[in-house]
Design a protein around this motif. Sequence first.
Motif: not given
Length: 199
Positions: A21-25, A55-61, A88-92, A126-133
């Motif tokens: 797992n890489l909860s980074l980006g 993780s895809s990132g948390n910039s709402s892209f 809403p914060f999840s990059n797509s 904690v919230n974030g795609t770093s929790m999803a990955a």
Amino acid sequence: IIRALEWIYRNREQYRIAAVNLSLGSGSYRGRCDFSPLGRIFLLLRQAGVVAVASSGNSSFENSMGSPACLSDVVSVGATTYADTVAPFSNSSAYLDFLAPGTSQPPFGRQSGILSSVPGNLFERVNGTSMAAPHVAGAFAALKSAVPKTTVDEMIEAVRQSGQPVQDSRNGLTRPRIRVDAAIETLRLMVSLRPVEPK
């Protein structure tokens, strides 16, 4: 990061490593970013049967992800909420692979967030795609444990086929939110239906 991934590659058999797992980006990539210096080690891991998850990132892209999620040999993960909507914060992106829990608003007024370990032998929400990955990396470890003779491609396809479709209202893209129990059953069926090779 490359040295850590090389360690995993060298020790994959000794520790029976199924996923990393890489909860980074960082960055914003609309397409693939296979020019990255990380590309070679991810290719080697995949060829060796180790699934790399990021993780895809948390910039709402709405149409891009960070690196290394944008690499071809990496499984990218966005975040869903407790209500099974895209956070809403999840990059797509059109290249996003899966969704998994990355934030929550539990019933009964409990504190929101995914309960996660933090340094110091502690836990925090904690919230974030770093929790999803990590949910997805753990899912691949569970699949490999349940069906040891499987391949990376078979596991990815089983997770894709068995996932709960969730549409991102921002861009209309639908991606599977993982369902580990269903993925294991799907994978078992896939492996049982393999053509028998003559000896």
